[in-house]
Design a protein around this motif. Structure first.
Motif, short mmCIF file in Angstrom:
data_model
loop_
_atom_site.label_atom_id
_atom_site.label_comp_id
_atom_site.label_asym_id
_atom_site.label_seq_id
_atom_site.Cartn_x
_atom_site.Cartn_y
_atom_site.Cartn_z
N ASN B 28 0.82 -1.20 0.00
CA ASN B 28 0.00 0.00 0.00
C ASN B 28 0.87 1.27 0.00
O ASN B 28 1.68 1.47 0.88
CB ASN B 28 -0.82 -0.09 1.30
CG ASN B 28 -1.89 0.95 1.32
OD1 ASN B 28 -1.81 1.92 0.58
ND2 ASN B 28 -2.87 0.73 2.16
N GLY B 29 0.68 2.11 -1.01
CA GLY B 29 1.40 3.38 -1.05
C GLY B 29 2.87 3.27 -1.40
O GLY B 29 3.61 4.25 -1.30
N GLU B 30 3.27 2.13 -1.84
CA GLU B 30 4.68 1.92 -2.13
C GLU B 30 5.04 2.38 -3.55
O GLU B 30 4.22 2.36 -4.45
CB GLU B 30 4.98 0.42 -2.00
CG GLU B 30 6.43 0.07 -2.25
CD GLU B 30 6.69 -1.42 -2.00
OE1 GLU B 30 7.73 -1.74 -1.45
OE2 GLU B 30 5.83 -2.26 -2.38
N ASP B 119 -1.62 23.39 -10.72
CA ASP B 119 -0.70 23.95 -9.75
C ASP B 119 0.37 22.93 -9.38
O ASP B 119 1.56 23.21 -9.36
CB ASP B 119 -1.51 24.35 -8.51
CG ASP B 119 -0.73 25.31 -7.66
OD1 ASP B 119 -0.13 26.24 -8.25
OD2 ASP B 119 -0.70 25.13 -6.43
N LEU B 120 -0.09 21.71 -9.15
CA LEU B 120 0.80 20.64 -8.72
C LEU B 120 1.88 20.37 -9.76
O LEU B 120 3.05 20.16 -9.43
CB LEU B 120 -0.03 19.37 -8.49
CG LEU B 120 0.67 18.19 -7.85
CD1 LEU B 120 1.04 18.51 -6.41
CD2 LEU B 120 -0.23 16.96 -7.90
N VAL B 121 1.50 20.34 -11.04
CA VAL B 121 2.48 20.02 -12.07
C VAL B 121 3.02 21.28 -12.76
O VAL B 121 3.67 21.19 -13.80
CB VAL B 121 1.90 19.04 -13.12
CG1 VAL B 121 1.52 17.73 -12.47
CG2 VAL B 121 0.72 19.65 -13.85
N SER B 182 3.97 12.21 -2.32
CA SER B 182 3.20 13.16 -1.53
C SER B 182 1.71 12.83 -1.60
O SER B 182 0.95 13.16 -0.71
CB SER B 182 3.46 14.59 -2.02
OG SER B 182 2.84 14.77 -3.27
N LEU B 183 1.27 12.19 -2.67
CA LEU B 183 -0.13 11.80 -2.79
C LEU B 183 -0.36 10.39 -2.25
O LEU B 183 -1.47 9.87 -2.30
CB LEU B 183 -0.57 11.88 -4.25
CG LEU B 183 -0.55 13.29 -4.84
CD1 LEU B 183 -0.66 13.25 -6.35
CD2 LEU B 183 -1.67 14.13 -4.26
N ARG B 184 0.71 9.75 -1.81
CA ARG B 184 0.67 8.40 -1.23
C ARG B 184 0.00 7.38 -2.16
O ARG B 184 -0.75 6.52 -1.73
CB ARG B 184 -0.03 8.42 0.12
CG ARG B 184 0.77 9.19 1.17
CD ARG B 184 0.34 8.82 2.57
NE ARG B 184 -1.04 9.22 2.87
CZ ARG B 184 -1.38 10.44 3.28
NH1 ARG B 184 -0.45 11.36 3.46
NH2 ARG B 184 -2.63 10.73 3.53
#
Lengths: 544, 363
Positions: B28-30, B119-121, B182-184
């Motif tokens: 998970n989240g890896e 904004d993020l990208v 950051s978004l996991r």
């Protein structure tokens, strides 16, 4: 989970439906007449005994194939320099020349036949052909060759230049830097890379010439004393017309159709094998004469002749009819029946195009996306069959097929629509399948992973990319249906579509009949021309 | 964010086995990098996770739930293909909101997501541009934003940096990783570039011939390769064949010509044949010290930061070494040098069943 499975089932069912439609409404009717040889062998045997009819049949079939062969050779010889010029050279007026080449494509063959015959042939007194017409051709055989060159020439130039554009010019440049003259380099390096384009061009020209009916019939009717000469398709048209009064023509009609279908399919295979396999002795080099021919006045003479040929043998015959209508004494023209036939033609072409799109696009998608599969591969080959089979034979076969069973009522309009679908359907499938194959499947796949269902992925992503090809295929199908004579006549003898109406007018052999036919032709040309402009607009936009 | 488990996946295309009993667990989240040579089955594995290819055998589980037969669009696993596949007829903005449009999201939500994504990208100024008007890096960021905005909770990246030029490729490594982390999101990143995998991954899975041969942190797979293939594929190794004399506290290997080499402890049985692998970067050379064995320097290549040495031993074995460039001039072509390494740097493997040569082959 359940929804997924049922959706999968629906998709399988839909695909099966599309393939079955193609097989049972397009392919089977097209070649159904072949079964006649098994079920009615007795009547064919009797026909084989009938020396008079057999002579007629062999004469017509022989003429068809000879004419197609000669026309194709003329097209190659004259089309190659033209294609070369259009692709490799820059000169003023190149765009104009490019447009002019396509112009004959906009003229329905019925109009083309009338116009060309008037220009080339010795015509009937009552026609009052303009005094500046060439008016010297007395042989129907020669006239038909000239006529077929007029409408097949653009196909040849287009197929050759399409391939020529793709051939990397650096090969030739490399050859030149190694000391080859331009002619040697072009002949030994570029031409052998050319075979694919040559095969397409040859097949297109051959098939078009073999299949052509309306223009041929009109040209023969326009010419004085052409009685007795027939090609395979015109023979089918004549006999089908007389079938009601002479039922014993059924066997000869079937026999001619079978011969045309089998020979044209055999020819397709032979052309592919011969052109792709036979190694032409291209390697030999004659440095001195080739260098000489590459320089000075020779290339200019070659280009000049290519343009001259285009003008005298293609453009002038195509549009000669305008001078006729302008110069002859006007007679009263009864617009009503022509408008009626025109509307009838439009109705048929519209319905046909609708069916082609609705059922052709799914087949094209199936073929393009399962290219490696055996079934899709087979379908891809089968799609060519209705394109190569002469439409008159196709029409006759289809008429017999639908009359032999009782699923579909044998109503005239319905039969004509089915016949036109059979030979226009492949145009849409070919166009769309080609365009879909160009699109990277990653687009649709990515859309799917972003949450789009297959239908959404098609509509939002693939469809906008192939829209113009669908439209281009549709316009081609529409104009082909609008100009078709052979298939229409072969399926319903007295159908009143616009081209058939023009044939009938000319067959009256009266001054008023000719004049009316001329006006009708011009209207048909104008309408087709507008469609042609639309096609160019659409395809140009795609290129950008 | 889901965990992914692949159990015994098999897939053959014609006679070619693209997956041959593939097992893998992604947490998970890896951020997991699937690393392997061309033709190892990386892309097929990724496509089976996405649902674009259905396996002949085996299962795909998301969060323990079997999704093997779930349609692509319901898996919430967004694919970012090599060439990005930005829809050419749509603007940056329309591309990014594609997934939301498909699901019929309302305009307010679309607006919000769009602004935050742009904004993020860092593409706020280019929202009305078409993909063809963007640079390679911008296209990559748009594709990433599109995948993130689609509501997917898993990212499948197929060689996402391959189409970029060398310098940009390196600078985008950290950027891409930190954005995704950051978004996991659970991320599976396919690559054939070992440096990329080592820098970016939480864990690296090495795939070969349709099978996973090792999974571990970058340091684990680098320092403790599971097979000679891994030892050679990550950073190139010198190999020595011999008989195991002892396996603890360090392994001793006696080569046919009687030289005894030292490596890390292992569980090999003394008396068996084995292979020792030493990364060429861990191989040290000295003119003064005799080392384990001697070799004659045949060629020195200057690679900028490093010197690459090719040597030949008296027994006719070719060896290589990488030394920092500042050592240039201390050793020259024709010198005979002693070769040694710290015992921790030597990894001893049992003899591969098909011989060392076929084990090391990169197809």
């Amino acid at each position: 989970m359940v929804a997924a499975i049922s959706r999968k089932r629906f998709l399988t069912g839909w695909t099966a439906f599309i393939i079955l439609f193609f097989l049972f409404f397009v392919i089977l009717p097209t070649i159904y007449i072949l079964s006649y040889a098994f079920t009615e062998w007795g009547s064919i045997e009797a026909l084989l005994e009938d020396q008079g009819r057999m002579d007629l049949i062999w004469g017509a079939i022989g003429a068809s194939f000879q004419i197609a062969g000669i026309v194709t050779v003329i097209d190659i010889v004259t089309g190659l320099p033209m294609a070369w010029m259009l692709v490799r050279k820059d000169f003023r007026g190149k765009n104009l020349l490019d447009t002019l080449i396509d112009m004959p494509l906009a003229v329905p063959t019925a109009a083309l036949g009338f116009s060309s015959a008037m220009f080339f042939a010795i015509t009937d007194e009552s026609l009052q052909a303009p005094s500046f017409a060439l008016g010297t051709i007395g042989s129907p055989y020669l006239l038909i060759i000239l006529l077929h060159v007029v409408f097949s020439y653009p196909y040849m130039v287009r197929s050759l230049s399409a391939i020529l554009v793709q051939i990397d010019q650096t090969y030739e440049t490399a050859g030149r830097t190694l000391g080859a003259s331009p002619l040697t380099a072009a002949r030994t390096i570029t031409l052998p890379l050319f075979r694919a384009g040559l095969v397409t061009g040859i097949i297109l020209c051959f098939a078009r010439s073999l299949s052509e009916t309306g223009g041929t019939m009109i040209a023969l009717a326009t010419m004085a004393n052409a009685r007795g000469f027939a090609t395979g398709p015109t023979l089918i048209g004549e006999w089908k017309d007389a079938l009601d009064s002479q039922p014993d023509l059924a066997a000869p009609l079937a026999f001619v159709s079978i011969l045309l279908i089998l020979l044209s399919l055999a020819l397709l295979v032979v052309i592919k094998l011969v052109v792709m396999r036979v190694h032409l002795p291209m390697g030999r080099i004659w440095p001195r004469p080739e260098r000489l021919l590459s320089r000075g006045v020779f290339p200019k003479v070659k280009d000049g002749l290519a343009v001259l040929f285009l003008v005298v043998f293609v453009l002038v015959p195509s549009f000669f009819i305008f001078t006729y209508v302008g110069s002859v004494e006007p007679t009263a023209f009864d617009w009503a029946p022509f408008i009626r036939s025109l509307l009838y033609s439009f109705l048929i072409a519209g319905v046909v195009t609708g069916i082609d799109i609705a059922l052709g696009v799914p087949l094209a998608l199936y073929i393009a996306k399962n290219r490696s599969g055996r079934l899709a591969g087979a379908l891809d080959v089968l799609v060519n069959v209705p394109l190569i089979v002469p439409t008159a034979a196709l029409g006759y076969s289809l008429g017999v097929f639908w009359a032999s069973q009782e699923i579909v009522p044998t109503h005239d309009v319905l039969l004509i629509v089915l016949a036109h679908v059979a030979f226009t359907y492949p145009l849409v499938v070919r166009n769309v399948a080609g365009a879909v194959e160009e699109v990277d499947p990653a687009y649709e796949e990515t859309a799917r992973t972003l949450g789009a269902r297959p239908v959404q992925a098609f509509r939002r992503v693939l469809y906008p990319m192939v829209k113009s090809s669908i439209l281009a295929g549709a316009i081609m199908a529409f104009t082909r249906s609008l100009g078709e004579t052979g298939a229409t006549q072969a399926v319903v003898a007295n159908a009143q579509t616009a081209p058939v109406y023009i044939v009938d007018l000319i067959n009256l052999e009266t001054a008023a009949g000719y004049y009316s036919a001329g006006l009708a032709c011009i209207m048909l040309i104008v309408i087709s021309f507008l469609f042609m402009l639309a096609l160019r607009y659409v395809t140009n936009r795609r290129a950008r | 964010m889901p965990s992914v488990r692949l159990i015994g996946l098999r897939k053959a295309f014609g006679g070619i086995k693209a997956a041959d009993g593939l097992d893998l667990e992604v947490r998970n989240g890896e951020y997991l990098c699937l690393l392997g040579p061309t033709g190892a089955g990386k892309t097929t594995a990724l496509r089976m996770i996405a649902g674009l290819v259905s396996p002949d055998e085996g299962k795909v589980l998301f969060n323990g739930e079997d999704v093997t037969n779930t349609p692509v669009e319901e898996r919430k696993a967004a694919l970012l293909p090599q060439t990005y596949s930005l829809f050419p007829q749509l603007t940056v903005e329309e591309n990014i909101t594609f997934g939301l449009d498909i699901r019929g999201a309302d305009d307010r939500l679309k607006e919000q997501v769009l602004i935050s994504m742009l904004d993020l990208v860092r593409l706020s100024g280019r929202s009305t541009a078409f993909p063809r008007e963007l640079s390679g890096g911008m296209q990559q960021r748009t594709a990433l934003a599109r995948a993130l905005a689609s509501g997917a909770d898993m990212l499948l990246l197929d060689e996402p940096l391959r189409a970029l030029d060398a310098r940009l490729r390196i600078s985008l490594r950290t950027e891409l990783r930190s954005l995704v982390k950051s978004l996991r999101m659970t991320t599976i990143h396919v690559t054939h570039d070992q440096d990329e995998a080592l820098v970016m991954a939480d864990r690296v899975a090495i795939i070969r011939e349709g099978r996973i041969i090792q999974v571990g942190t970058p340091k684990e797979v680098w320092d403790r390769p599971a097979t000679p293939f891994v030892a050679n594929f990550l950073g190139q190794s010198n190999f020595f064949i011999g008989e195991v004399l002892q396996s603890s506290p360090c392994t001793l290997l006696r080569t046919p010509d009687g030289t005894v080499l030292k490596g890390r402890s292992s569980d090999l049985i003394p008396g068996t044949q084995a292979v020792m692998g030493v990364k060429i970067g861990s191989t040290e050379l000295s003119k003064e010290r005799p080392g384990y064995l001697q070799a004659k320097v045949e060629r020195i290549l200057f690679e900028g930061r490093n010197l690459h040495m090719d040597m030949m031993t008296g027994g006719g074995q070719r060896l290589s070494a990488k030394l920092p460039s500042w050592k240039k001039g201390r050793i020259t072509v024709g010198d005979t040098v002693g070769i040694y390494w710290e015992e921790e740097k030597g990894t001893v493997f049992s003899m591969p069943a098909n011989g060392l040569e076929s084990e090391l082959k990169v197809e």
